[in-house]
Motif scaffolding. Structure first.
Motif, PDB file in Angstrom:
ATOM      1  N   ILE A 125       0.834  -1.208   0.000  1.00 27.46           N
ATOM      2  CA  ILE A 125       0.000   0.000   0.000  1.00 27.46           C
ATOM      3  C   ILE A 125       0.867   1.255   0.000  1.00 27.46           C
ATOM      4  N   LYS A 126       1.932   1.228   0.802  1.00 24.29           N
ATOM      5  CA  LYS A 126       2.835   2.389   0.863  1.00 24.29           C
ATOM      6  C   LYS A 126       3.551   2.630  -0.461  1.00 24.29           C
ATOM      7  N   SER A 127       3.719   1.570  -1.257  1.00 19.44           N
ATOM      8  CA  SER A 127       4.422   1.709  -2.533  1.00 19.44           C
ATOM      9  C   SER A 127       3.540   2.301  -3.636  1.00 19.44           C
ATOM     10  N   LEU A 128       2.227   2.321  -3.418  1.00 19.52           N
ATOM     11  CA  LEU A 128       1.314   2.856  -4.430  1.00 19.52           C
ATOM     12  C   LEU A 128       1.433   4.375  -4.512  1.00 19.52           C
ATOM     13  N   PRO A 129       1.194   4.942  -5.695  1.00 20.81           N
ATOM     14  CA  PRO A 129       1.262   6.399  -5.818  1.00 20.81           C
ATOM     15  C   PRO A 129       0.119   7.064  -5.032  1.00 20.81           C
ATOM     16  N   LYS A 130       0.394   8.243  -4.527  1.00 23.01           N
ATOM     17  CA  LYS A 130      -0.624   9.003  -3.791  1.00 23.01           C
ATOM     18  C   LYS A 130      -1.687   9.495  -4.775  1.00 23.01           C
ATOM     19  N   VAL A 131      -2.949   9.386  -4.371  1.00 24.11           N
ATOM     20  CA  VAL A 131      -4.046   9.881  -5.205  1.00 24.11           C
ATOM     21  C   VAL A 131      -4.929  10.796  -4.362  1.00 24.11           C
ATOM     22  N   GLN A 132      -5.586  11.704  -5.017  1.00 22.17           N
ATOM     23  CA  GLN A 132      -6.484  12.646  -4.348  1.00 22.17           C
ATOM     24  C   GLN A 132      -7.712  11.907  -3.823  1.00 22.17           C
ATOM     25  N   LYS A 133      -8.141  12.232  -2.628  1.00 15.87           N
ATOM     26  CA  LYS A 133      -9.332  11.628  -2.031  1.00 15.87           C
ATOM     27  C   LYS A 133     -10.568  11.969  -2.873  1.00 15.87           C
ATOM     28  N   LYS A 134     -11.414  10.979  -3.078  1.00 18.31           N
ATOM     29  CA  LYS A 134     -12.653  11.184  -3.832  1.00 18.31           C
ATOM     30  C   LYS A 134     -13.723  11.772  -2.914  1.00 18.31           C
ATOM     31  N   ASP A 135     -14.569  12.598  -3.476  1.00 19.25           N
ATOM     32  CA  ASP A 135     -15.701  13.157  -2.745  1.00 19.25           C
ATOM     33  C   ASP A 135     -16.875  12.195  -2.923  1.00 19.25           C
ATOM     34  N   PHE A 136     -17.083  11.326  -1.922  1.00 20.51           N
ATOM     35  CA  PHE A 136     -18.129  10.314  -2.027  1.00 20.51           C
ATOM     36  C   PHE A 136     -19.515  10.930  -2.175  1.00 20.51           C
ATOM     37  N   ALA A 137     -19.753  12.075  -1.557  1.00 18.42           N
ATOM     38  CA  ALA A 137     -21.071  12.712  -1.654  1.00 18.42           C
ATOM     39  C   ALA A 137     -21.407  13.057  -3.104  1.00 18.42           C
TER      40      ALA A 137
END
Length: 108
Positions: free
Chosen positions: A5-17
């Motif tokens: 998981i730490k090796s994965l690239p950072k992605v922007q959090k999705k707005d679930f609403a």
């Protein structure tokens, strides 16, 4: 798993609403709390049951507390065959312990 998981690239959090436009806002709020990647920050099962989304069906008398998650394997760095051996041993131990608590004839 943590290293992967730490090796994965950072992605922007999705707005679930905005994704779940027609969902109950309380359900969306609870989902966001349950999907937090960091287990230390994630809502526990007991906390989730206390969430307002479950208020209409929450009955503490019918709920049991689960055992704490066994994170023994999370930080192990073993070859695949050792992983399998360790996993099988732990599962066998848990099943044997559970079997001791079950009444004979409880299941067909």
């Amino acid at each position: 798993a943590k290293n992967y998981i730490k090796s994965l690239p950072k992605v922007q959090k999705k707005d679930f609403a905005s994704i779940l436009k027609y969902a109950n806002p309380l359900a969306v709020n609870l989902l966001e709390k349950m999907l937090v990647l960091d287990a230390e920050k994630r809502v526990t099962a007991a906390e989730a049951l206390m969430h307002p989304y479950f208020e209409p069906i929450h009955d503490p008398e019918e709920e049991i507390e689960a055992e704490k998650y066994d994170d023994t394997f999370d930080n192990m760095d073993l070859p695949l065959d050792e992983w399998k051996r360790e996993f099988n041993f732990v599962m066998f131990s848990k099943i044997t312990r559970l079997k001791g608590h079950l009444e004979i004839g409880m299941f067909p």
